[in-house]
Design a protein around this motif. Sequence first.
Motif, mmCIF file in Angstrom:
data_model
loop_
_atom_site.group_PDB
_atom_site.id
_atom_site.type_symbol
_atom_site.label_atom_id
_atom_site.label_comp_id
_atom_site.label_asym_id
_atom_site.label_seq_id
_atom_site.Cartn_x
_atom_site.Cartn_y
_atom_site.Cartn_z
ATOM 1 N N ASP A 60 0.819 -1.215 0.000
ATOM 2 C CA ASP A 60 0.000 0.000 0.000
ATOM 3 C C ASP A 60 0.859 1.273 0.000
ATOM 4 N N ASP A 61 2.150 1.127 -0.297
ATOM 5 C CA ASP A 61 3.059 2.273 -0.387
ATOM 6 C C ASP A 61 3.099 2.742 -1.845
ATOM 7 N N THR A 62 2.936 4.028 -2.059
ATOM 8 C CA THR A 62 2.818 4.535 -3.431
ATOM 9 C C THR A 62 4.071 4.272 -4.264
ATOM 10 N N ALA A 63 5.246 4.577 -3.740
ATOM 11 C CA ALA A 63 6.478 4.330 -4.505
ATOM 12 C C ALA A 63 6.638 2.842 -4.799
ATOM 13 N N ALA A 64 6.311 1.997 -3.820
ATOM 14 C CA ALA A 64 6.408 0.542 -4.018
ATOM 15 C C ALA A 64 5.427 0.076 -5.089
ATOM 16 N N ARG A 65 4.255 0.663 -5.088
ATOM 17 C CA ARG A 65 3.266 0.282 -6.102
ATOM 18 C C ARG A 65 3.687 0.732 -7.503
ATOM 19 N N LEU A 66 4.265 1.903 -7.605
ATOM 20 C CA LEU A 66 4.761 2.352 -8.907
ATOM 21 C C LEU A 66 5.858 1.405 -9.411
ATOM 22 N N LEU A 67 6.734 1.002 -8.509
ATOM 23 C CA LEU A 67 7.785 0.053 -8.870
ATOM 24 C C LEU A 67 7.177 -1.284 -9.287
ATOM 25 N N ALA A 68 6.157 -1.718 -8.563
ATOM 26 C CA ALA A 68 5.479 -2.977 -8.892
ATOM 27 C C ALA A 68 4.941 -2.951 -10.321
ATOM 28 N N LEU A 69 4.399 -1.817 -10.720
ATOM 29 C CA LEU A 69 3.824 -1.701 -12.065
ATOM 30 C C LEU A 69 4.895 -1.730 -13.149
ATOM 31 N N LEU A 70 6.124 -1.387 -12.789
ATOM 32 C CA LEU A 70 7.231 -1.417 -13.752
ATOM 33 C C LEU A 70 7.848 -2.807 -13.907
ATOM 34 N N ILE A 71 7.737 -3.651 -12.878
ATOM 35 C CA ILE A 71 8.413 -4.958 -12.935
ATOM 36 C C ILE A 71 7.434 -6.118 -13.098
ATOM 37 N N CYS A 72 6.143 -5.833 -13.171
ATOM 38 C CA CYS A 72 5.159 -6.919 -13.270
ATOM 39 C C CYS A 72 5.038 -7.440 -14.700
ATOM 40 N N ARG A 73 4.300 -8.526 -14.847
ATOM 41 C CA ARG A 73 3.916 -9.047 -16.161
ATOM 42 C C ARG A 73 2.460 -8.654 -16.391
ATOM 43 N N PRO A 74 2.193 -7.681 -17.239
ATOM 44 C CA PRO A 74 0.829 -7.183 -17.416
ATOM 45 C C PRO A 74 -0.195 -8.264 -17.748
ATOM 46 N N LYS A 75 0.203 -9.235 -18.543
ATOM 47 C CA LYS A 75 -0.757 -10.262 -18.963
ATOM 48 C C LYS A 75 -0.988 -11.332 -17.903
#
Length: 223
Positions: A60-75
């Motif tokens: 629930d940390d904003t910076a962590a969530r932004l990082l999560a969106l950069l390293i995830c697999r969208p599909k």
Amino acid sequence: MAETKVSDVLAELADLEDPKVRAVNEKHGDDHGVNLTKLRSVAKRLKTNQNLARELWATDDTAARLLALLICRPKAFDRNELDAMLREARTPKVHDWLLSYVVKKNPHAEELRLAWFADPDPVVASAGWTLTAERVAKQPEGLDLPGLLDIIEARMKDAPDRLQWAMNTCLAQIGIEHPDFRARALDIGERLKVLEDYPTSPGCTSPYAPIWITEMVRRQQSK
């Protein structure tokens, strides 16, 4: 190779916290102080890691969530997961990145667009309108453009900020990309005057639809 721990990543993000960056971000409704270029460098080093991405999102940390969106697999996300994530995305930057970097690349994007478009929560609805604006520009087949203009004409003036912004973007895209509806889009923009006084930096195009449409069409025609 040792598995990356969430605690280590959070500690690294904490070290990157800059009060000046946070002050600027807070003016836009975002609650983090990490320079995005540095955040992208962290993501590049970590590489794609879906499990870590899910764990970072759960903090629930904003910076962590932004990082999560950069390293995830969208599909790799299912429909319900993305729906829940959007409803949890409190800040504008997380909301925007979730749509741009994940949802648009996910096979459930169109299904979610339709569901969110009609959602009673204006922030969720804004996501539906953002995805609709994308389709207006890139894949308009099957869209009811006159119907969209009807809704914009009736509701945009009094819509909450994020929803209003997304509807205005859709209005501009219709005017820019679809000459048959340009005159009506311009007329709606001129009568509603939404974002007419929005502060615009030198060299940038105003989000006020009549100016935005006219400028983008001028650029297209000058090529």
